[in-house]
Scaffold this motif. Structure first.
Motif, mmCIF file in Angstrom:
data_model
loop_
_atom_site.group_PDB
_atom_site.id
_atom_site.type_symbol
_atom_site.label_atom_id
_atom_site.label_comp_id
_atom_site.label_asym_id
_atom_site.label_seq_id
_atom_site.Cartn_x
_atom_site.Cartn_y
_atom_site.Cartn_z
ATOM 1 N N ARG A 75 0.856 -1.183 0.000
ATOM 2 C CA ARG A 75 0.000 0.000 0.000
ATOM 3 C C ARG A 75 0.895 1.236 0.000
ATOM 4 O O ARG A 75 1.881 1.293 0.732
ATOM 5 C CB ARG A 75 -0.909 -0.006 1.226
ATOM 6 C CG ARG A 75 -1.869 1.177 1.315
ATOM 7 C CD ARG A 75 -2.734 1.050 2.566
ATOM 8 N NE ARG A 75 -3.607 2.207 2.736
ATOM 9 C CZ ARG A 75 -4.400 2.391 3.792
ATOM 10 N NH1 ARG A 75 -4.456 1.481 4.760
ATOM 11 N NH2 ARG A 75 -5.166 3.486 3.877
ATOM 12 N N LEU A 91 -7.896 3.200 -3.541
ATOM 13 C CA LEU A 91 -8.034 2.483 -4.809
ATOM 14 C C LEU A 91 -7.479 1.083 -4.652
ATOM 15 O O LEU A 91 -6.309 0.889 -4.319
ATOM 16 C CB LEU A 91 -7.274 3.205 -5.927
ATOM 17 C CG LEU A 91 -7.166 2.444 -7.258
ATOM 18 C CD1 LEU A 91 -8.543 2.215 -7.876
ATOM 19 C CD2 LEU A 91 -6.261 3.189 -8.234
ATOM 20 N N PHE A 119 -6.376 -2.209 -6.534
ATOM 21 C CA PHE A 119 -5.950 -2.676 -7.856
ATOM 22 C C PHE A 119 -5.866 -4.193 -7.827
ATOM 23 O O PHE A 119 -5.209 -4.777 -6.964
ATOM 24 C CB PHE A 119 -4.582 -2.090 -8.215
ATOM 25 C CG PHE A 119 -4.070 -2.529 -9.558
ATOM 26 C CD1 PHE A 119 -4.453 -1.864 -10.711
ATOM 27 C CD2 PHE A 119 -3.210 -3.614 -9.669
ATOM 28 C CE1 PHE A 119 -3.987 -2.273 -11.958
ATOM 29 C CE2 PHE A 119 -2.735 -4.030 -10.904
ATOM 30 C CZ PHE A 119 -3.129 -3.355 -12.050
ATOM 31 N N VAL A 136 2.387 -1.716 -10.638
ATOM 32 C CA VAL A 136 1.376 -0.661 -10.611
ATOM 33 C C VAL A 136 1.795 0.525 -9.743
ATOM 34 O O VAL A 136 1.379 1.660 -9.996
ATOM 35 C CB VAL A 136 0.017 -1.234 -10.146
ATOM 36 C CG1 VAL A 136 0.098 -1.724 -8.696
ATOM 37 C CG2 VAL A 136 -1.098 -0.219 -10.323
ATOM 38 N N PHE A 137 2.626 0.299 -8.755
ATOM 39 C CA PHE A 137 3.050 1.395 -7.884
ATOM 40 C C PHE A 137 4.007 2.355 -8.579
ATOM 41 O O PHE A 137 4.252 3.458 -8.084
ATOM 42 C CB PHE A 137 3.692 0.841 -6.613
ATOM 43 C CG PHE A 137 2.710 0.196 -5.687
ATOM 44 C CD1 PHE A 137 1.935 0.949 -4.821
ATOM 45 C CD2 PHE A 137 2.525 -1.181 -5.706
ATOM 46 C CE1 PHE A 137 1.012 0.349 -3.979
ATOM 47 C CE2 PHE A 137 1.605 -1.788 -4.862
ATOM 48 C CZ PHE A 137 0.844 -1.025 -4.000
ATOM 49 N N LEU A 161 -1.345 5.486 -11.395
ATOM 50 C CA LEU A 161 -2.309 5.144 -10.347
ATOM 51 C C LEU A 161 -1.684 5.261 -8.962
ATOM 52 O O LEU A 161 -2.330 5.696 -8.009
ATOM 53 C CB LEU A 161 -2.851 3.729 -10.560
ATOM 54 C CG LEU A 161 -3.698 3.500 -11.816
ATOM 55 C CD1 LEU A 161 -4.060 2.021 -11.947
ATOM 56 C CD2 LEU A 161 -4.958 4.348 -11.791
ATOM 57 N N GLY A 162 -0.414 4.877 -8.863
ATOM 58 C CA GLY A 162 0.273 4.939 -7.594
ATOM 59 C C GLY A 162 0.535 6.356 -7.126
ATOM 60 O O GLY A 162 0.786 6.590 -5.935
ATOM 61 N N PHE A 179 -3.577 8.037 -6.031
ATOM 62 C CA PHE A 179 -4.509 7.479 -5.053
ATOM 63 C C PHE A 179 -3.764 6.841 -3.881
ATOM 64 O O PHE A 179 -2.547 6.634 -3.929
ATOM 65 C CB PHE A 179 -5.387 6.407 -5.714
ATOM 66 C CG PHE A 179 -6.195 6.897 -6.866
ATOM 67 C CD1 PHE A 179 -7.391 7.579 -6.649
ATOM 68 C CD2 PHE A 179 -5.776 6.693 -8.177
ATOM 69 C CE1 PHE A 179 -8.144 8.042 -7.716
ATOM 70 C CE2 PHE A 179 -6.523 7.145 -9.243
ATOM 71 C CZ PHE A 179 -7.716 7.823 -9.008
ATOM 72 N N ASP A 180 -4.510 6.528 -2.846
ATOM 73 C CA ASP A 180 -4.050 5.636 -1.777
ATOM 74 C C ASP A 180 -4.218 4.228 -2.336
ATOM 75 O O ASP A 180 -5.315 3.655 -2.300
ATOM 76 C CB ASP A 180 -4.897 5.865 -0.522
ATOM 77 C CG ASP A 180 -4.511 4.960 0.632
ATOM 78 O OD1 ASP A 180 -3.567 4.161 0.482
ATOM 79 O OD2 ASP A 180 -5.169 5.039 1.686
ATOM 80 N N LEU A 181 -3.157 3.689 -2.872
ATOM 81 C CA LEU A 181 -3.222 2.486 -3.704
ATOM 82 C C LEU A 181 -2.916 1.231 -2.892
ATOM 83 O O LEU A 181 -1.907 1.151 -2.186
ATOM 84 C CB LEU A 181 -2.233 2.605 -4.862
ATOM 85 C CG LEU A 181 -2.135 1.417 -5.817
ATOM 86 C CD1 LEU A 181 -3.454 1.187 -6.544
ATOM 87 C CD2 LEU A 181 -1.011 1.659 -6.833
ATOM 88 N N ALA A 186 -2.572 -2.944 -3.493
ATOM 89 C CA ALA A 186 -2.459 -4.043 -4.455
ATOM 90 C C ALA A 186 -1.947 -5.268 -3.719
ATOM 91 O O ALA A 186 -1.331 -5.167 -2.659
ATOM 92 C CB ALA A 186 -1.528 -3.665 -5.600
#
Length: 265
Positions: free
Chosen positions: A15, A22, A24, A38-39, A43-44, A47-49, A51
């Motif tokens: 995270r 978000l 993923f 993805v980070f 997107l990374g 948002f607060d991503l 995965a």
């Protein structure tokens, strides 16, 4: 390394970032140890991503029993509970898009907005490429077989005209830095087995959240006509095609910004 203790397995997740939450959900064979991931993209940064490695993959447990698409969706929901998220934006890519369909259908209150990228509904709406049928192909043989499916422009004539690039792409696709790890082979097979039974077609009209269907014009894995079927079956959904194949999010630089714009709308 963060692990979530779910009811029947330990799940590895990462995270990072700030903003709206978000989730993923990655595709077939996804492993967060493979870089870039993805980070490292837009997107990374937006948002607060969150995965994760799905069951059977990466650093998550790999029980050698049959998996179901419902289990994959419930895993995602349980991870959200673990990090304290009641709901989130959701992006599902390829196999992850299949899981995302099940997630929004089984746990509708957990999904705020949804992006389904290069995926398929299964059933009468059409399935994605049957990877379970070519599991006997490994390494370079598999990479060569899939080249024209990943991007339909990369046919035999293209390969002959671009031999150096073709070989470079084959080698990139054929390499598995984690081959031989305990459970890796049977975990990957269990994912393909579950994937082969994916079918949300009749239930898709139940989806009531804003949905973007994002696809590559030259995708031979998740076919363009299948994307049209998705768009017709999900009420109020938006369909956008981008210049690329199954990896259009990398090939077309406008794709991820368009997803971000949709998610932030």
């Amino acid at each position: 390394m963060p692990f979530a203790a779910l009811p029947d397995l330990n799940m590895y997740y990462e995270r990072a970032g700030a903003g709206e939450p978000l989730l993923f959900i990655s595709g077939t064979g996804g492993d967060l140890r493979v870089k870039p991931n993805v980070f490292d993209g837009g997107l990374g940064q937006a948002f607060d991503l969150l995965a994760f490695d799905q069951r059977g993959l990466g650093q998550t447990d790999k029980p050698d029993v049959a998996y179901s698409m419902a289990q994959y969706a419930d895993d995602a929901a349980a991870l959200m509970d673990h990090v304290g998220w009641d709901s989130a934006l959701v992006v599902g890519v390829s196999f992850g898009g299949m899981v995302a369909q099940e997630l929004v259908l089984r746990h509708p209150q957990k999904v705020r907005r949804l992006v389904l990228a290069c995926t398929s509904p299964g059933g009468a709406g059409g399935a994605s490429f049957p990877f379970h049928e070519i599991d006997h192909l490994k390494g370079e043989a598999r990479a060569r077989h899939l080249m024209a499916f990943s991007d339909t422009r990369r046919d035999e004539a293209w390969a002959k005209a671009n031999p150096e690039l073709y070989e470079q792409l084959v080698q990139m696709s054929a390499t598995d830095p984690f081959a031989g790890e305990p459970g890796r082979e049977h975990g990957a097979w269990r994912q393909l087995e579950a994937r082969s039974h994916h079918d949300t077609w009749e239930r898709l009209p139940q989806i009531a959240v804003p949905t973007l269907i994002a696809a590559g014009r030259y995708d031979g894995v998740a076919l363009p006509e299948t994307q049209l079927n998705l768009a017709m079956q999900i009420p109020g959904s938006t369909l956008r095609f981008f210049k690329g194949g199954h990896l259009f999010m990398i090939q077309d630089r406008t794709a991820v910004p368009a997803m971000i714009e949709f998610l932030k709308a």
